[in-house]
Design an enzyme around this catalytic site. Sequence first.
Site, short mmCIF file in Angstrom:
data_model
loop_
_atom_site.label_atom_id
_atom_site.label_comp_id
_atom_site.label_asym_id
_atom_site.label_seq_id
_atom_site.Cartn_x
_atom_site.Cartn_y
_atom_site.Cartn_z
N ASN A 145 0.81 -1.24 0.00
CA ASN A 145 0.00 0.00 0.00
C ASN A 145 0.83 1.28 0.00
O ASN A 145 0.41 2.29 -0.56
CB ASN A 145 -1.01 -0.01 1.15
CG ASN A 145 -0.37 -0.17 2.51
OD1 ASN A 145 0.81 -0.55 2.61
ND2 ASN A 145 -1.12 0.10 3.55
N LYS A 168 12.70 -6.47 0.89
CA LYS A 168 11.85 -7.17 -0.09
C LYS A 168 10.51 -6.45 -0.15
O LYS A 168 9.74 -6.47 0.81
CB LYS A 168 11.61 -8.63 0.33
CG LYS A 168 10.93 -9.41 -0.78
CD LYS A 168 10.38 -10.74 -0.33
CE LYS A 168 9.03 -10.60 0.30
NZ LYS A 168 7.99 -10.06 -0.60
N GLY A 220 2.76 -5.78 7.17
CA GLY A 220 1.85 -6.62 6.40
C GLY A 220 0.71 -7.12 7.27
O GLY A 220 0.38 -6.52 8.29
N SER A 221 0.16 -8.25 6.87
CA SER A 221 -1.04 -8.74 7.54
C SER A 221 -0.71 -9.50 8.83
O SER A 221 0.41 -9.95 9.02
CB SER A 221 -1.79 -9.67 6.58
OG SER A 221 -0.98 -10.79 6.31
N VAL A 222 -1.72 -9.68 9.65
CA VAL A 222 -1.54 -10.41 10.91
C VAL A 222 -1.11 -11.87 10.67
O VAL A 222 -0.13 -12.32 11.28
CB VAL A 222 -2.82 -10.34 11.78
CG1 VAL A 222 -2.69 -11.20 13.02
CG2 VAL A 222 -3.11 -8.89 12.17
N PRO A 223 -1.77 -12.62 9.76
CA PRO A 223 -1.34 -14.02 9.58
C PRO A 223 0.12 -14.13 9.16
O PRO A 223 0.85 -15.00 9.65
CB PRO A 223 -2.27 -14.55 8.48
CG PRO A 223 -3.47 -13.64 8.51
CD PRO A 223 -2.98 -12.31 8.96
N GLU A 242 4.50 -4.40 12.02
CA GLU A 242 3.48 -3.37 11.73
C GLU A 242 2.36 -4.08 10.99
O GLU A 242 2.45 -4.33 9.79
CB GLU A 242 4.08 -2.26 10.86
CG GLU A 242 5.21 -1.48 11.50
CD GLU A 242 4.77 -0.59 12.64
OE1 GLU A 242 3.55 -0.49 12.91
OE2 GLU A 242 5.65 -0.01 13.29
N CYS A 276 -3.51 0.65 6.76
CA CYS A 276 -3.57 -0.17 7.99
C CYS A 276 -4.23 0.55 9.15
O CYS A 276 -4.94 -0.06 9.93
CB CYS A 276 -2.15 -0.55 8.38
SG CYS A 276 -1.06 0.88 8.49
N GLU A 456 7.87 2.52 14.41
CA GLU A 456 8.59 3.16 13.32
C GLU A 456 8.43 4.67 13.53
O GLU A 456 7.49 5.13 14.19
CB GLU A 456 8.00 2.72 11.98
CG GLU A 456 8.15 1.22 11.82
CD GLU A 456 8.01 0.70 10.40
OE1 GLU A 456 6.95 0.93 9.81
OE2 GLU A 456 8.96 0.04 9.91
N1 LIG Z 1 0.83 -1.39 10.49
C1 LIG Z 1 1.35 -0.93 9.37
O1 LIG Z 1 2.19 -0.07 9.36
C2 LIG Z 1 0.86 -1.49 8.04
C3 LIG Z 1 1.14 -0.77 6.88
C4 LIG Z 1 0.70 -1.28 5.67
C5 LIG Z 1 -0.03 -2.46 5.61
N2 LIG Z 1 -0.30 -3.13 6.75
C6 LIG Z 1 -1.10 -4.37 6.71
O2 LIG Z 1 -0.67 -5.18 5.63
C7 LIG Z 1 -1.75 -5.93 5.10
C8 LIG Z 1 -1.82 -5.77 3.60
O3 LIG Z 1 -0.56 -5.95 3.04
P1 LIG Z 1 -0.15 -7.29 2.29
O4 LIG Z 1 -1.36 -7.89 1.66
O5 LIG Z 1 1.02 -6.97 1.43
O6 LIG Z 1 0.30 -8.23 3.50
P2 LIG Z 1 0.96 -9.69 3.44
O7 LIG Z 1 1.12 -10.10 4.85
O8 LIG Z 1 0.24 -10.57 2.52
O9 LIG Z 1 2.39 -9.46 2.77
C9 LIG Z 1 3.32 -8.55 3.30
C10 LIG Z 1 4.71 -8.92 2.83
O10 LIG Z 1 5.09 -10.17 3.40
C11 LIG Z 1 5.55 -11.06 2.39
N3 LIG Z 1 5.24 -12.41 2.83
C12 LIG Z 1 4.07 -13.07 2.70
N4 LIG Z 1 4.14 -14.28 3.29
C13 LIG Z 1 5.39 -14.38 3.82
C14 LIG Z 1 6.08 -15.38 4.56
N5 LIG Z 1 5.50 -16.54 4.89
N6 LIG Z 1 7.35 -15.15 4.94
C15 LIG Z 1 7.95 -13.98 4.64
N7 LIG Z 1 7.36 -13.00 3.93
C16 LIG Z 1 6.10 -13.19 3.53
C17 LIG Z 1 4.82 -10.59 1.15
O11 LIG Z 1 5.46 -11.02 -0.02
C18 LIG Z 1 4.85 -9.08 1.33
O12 LIG Z 1 6.09 -8.55 0.94
C19 LIG Z 1 -2.98 -5.40 5.79
O13 LIG Z 1 -3.36 -6.27 6.83
C20 LIG Z 1 -2.52 -4.08 6.39
O14 LIG Z 1 -3.25 -3.66 7.49
C21 LIG Z 1 0.15 -2.67 7.96
C1 LIG Z 2 0.70 7.43 5.95
N1 LIG Z 2 -0.43 6.84 6.65
C2 LIG Z 2 -1.67 7.29 6.03
C3 LIG Z 2 -0.44 7.27 8.05
C4 LIG Z 2 -0.38 5.39 6.53
C5 LIG Z 2 0.75 4.72 7.23
C6 LIG Z 2 0.99 3.28 6.79
C7 LIG Z 2 -0.17 2.38 6.88
O1 LIG Z 2 -0.64 1.67 6.03
#
Ligand SMILES: NC(=O)c1ccc[n+]([C@@H]2O[C@H](COP(=O)([O-])OP(=O)(O)OC[C@H]3O[C@@H](n4cnc5c(N)ncnc54)[C@H](O)[C@@H]3O)[C@@H](O)[C@H]2O)c1
Ligand SMILES: C[N+](C)(C)CCCC=O
Length: 482
Positions: A145, A168, A220-223, A242, A276, A456
């Site tokens: 994103n 990556k 990335g995502s929680v899982p 994050e 996020c 961060e």
């Molecule tokens: N808190 C934050 O700052 C923040 C910011 C942006 C997005 N997010 C979260 O990210 C999610 C969306 O992003 P996404 O779909 O790219 O998430 P994702 O977890 O599918 O992937 C994130 C990254 O992890 C890598 N990845 C996937 N499986 C992996 C594994 N088993 N081992 C190592 N790396 C692996 C992916 O290739 C990608 O680069 C949403 O849940 C969003 O809330 C959080």
């Molecule tokens: C720049 N924002 C809008 C605060 C997003 C931070 C990263 C979250 O996805």
Amino acid sequence: MEINLGSESKIFELGNLENPEPPCCRVICKLLCSGEKEVDLAVQSAKAAFKTWSQMSGMERSRVLLEAARIIREQREEIATLETINNGKSIFEARVDIDISWQCLEYYAGLAGSLAGEHIQLPGGSFGYTRREPLGVCVGIGAWNYPFQIACWKSAPALACGNAMVFKPSPFTPVSVVRLAEIFTEAGVPKGLFNVVQGGVATGQFLCHHPDVAKISFTGSVPTGIKIMEMAAKGIKPVTLELGGKSPLIIFSDCALENAVNGALMANFLTQGEVCCNGTRVFVERKILDAFTKEVVKRTQKIKVGDPLLEDTRMGALINRPHLDRVQGFIKQAKEQGAQVLCGGDLYVPDDPKLKNGYYMRPCVLGNCKDDMTCVKEEIFGPVMSILPFDTEEEVVERANNTKFGLAGGVFTRDIQKAHRVVAALKAGMCFINNYNISPVELPFGGYKASGFGRENGRAAIEYYSQLKTVCVEMGDVESVF
Ligand SMILES: NC(=O)c1ccc[n+]([C@@H]2O[C@H](COP(=O)([O-])OP(=O)(O)OC[C@H]3O[C@@H](n4cnc5c(N)ncnc54)[C@H](O)[C@@H]3O)[C@@H](O)[C@H]2O)c1
Ligand SMILES: C[N+](C)(C)CCCC=O
């Protein structure tokens, strides 16, 4: 731009030029996934560069980071355009992302020269001191994103502290971070200090398992966060996570209504809602529910969706077809569970024939929502706002905290005591009073509960990219107990 490709594994594409029918769009580049061999090469070259970089003074590192910030500022338009093509977000927003990125580098450049330990006096003239030392080769794994910004939020504090980084990006947005690597090189970082590897799950796993990696910072995502933590645990590597969110935005009846409406739009519709920390559960005090809802719907309907490269577009395309389908699925389910679509939620097909297969939808506001609906409980990661009425402060705080997530939260009120009382009670890492989703890089950002840990931005991030060494100095004779 030259893209440094690995030789192993399969090619992945960003779009598909040969078959421009749905679900594919146009190819902008083809990349090879980095395999185990390429990951090891990247880590080894980062390790070699670390030797030089970690020995430089903070002031020397600062100068290089400032130069990188200057190049980004100078090339803002080009990088923002690249990011728009990379992600699909509007050029208007991409420019803001690039500004936040160079500001982040400037901020950590400013801190680099003053990173220091403590001097502690001990009995008899003896003393101790602490040294703040880098960790080594850090891995950054990014979501799709905010591709360029995420890479800067991770690399700026990492490099300021004297570390190297292998990054990556998400395979859905592999391009702009390569430009960042080029910029670091132009700015004068040692060759290999900031390396980019491309790929998805397997590449990420090779990075996390690599014995020469000292730390993993993941967005990335929680899982996936859980899997990253499991892999890191095997190597006793510290992690920053994050993760996702389902944040509350609380609108009290004594708010400045226009500001609250603006805040709710900021909290829900940046980057097609793929944010996020979005405040997607909008709790509105019943007294102003109708007035707020009417205004927020009116303003949402005016959001210009379409070609993200046009100046007046404010919402571009979602990341890919499966994700668009998933968001649409949440809206369908919300309707089945009794929510009312007050506006949007349908697919948008731009007039421009070259965009007709794009992943566009109209931003959606859902009314008649209840706390137990899926659209209120799960992270949708799309342009979908849920409005929920409330009656008392106590009630809304309890409902706001009734979630597994804890990334962010917001409050709109003119009552300053109530504002501070409510944010103090919110179980979330990033809280806003009378605004939402602004990103000053001076402020730490990160989650509570399932939204992750570590921070961060701000001074706080230094803690997560460095380690303390304690040195105990004896000035007298050794008094042995033996
Ligand atoms: N808190 C934050 O700052 C923040 C910011 C942006 C997005 N997010 C979260 O990210 C999610 C969306 O992003 P996404 O779909 O790219 O998430 P994702 O977890 O599918 O992937 C994130 C990254 O992890 C890598 N990845 C996937 N499986 C992996 C594994 N088993 N081992 C190592 N790396 C692996 C992916 O290739 C990608 O680069 C949403 O849940 C969003 O809330 C959080
Ligand atoms: C720049 N924002 C809008 C605060 C997003 C931070 C990263 C979250 O996805």
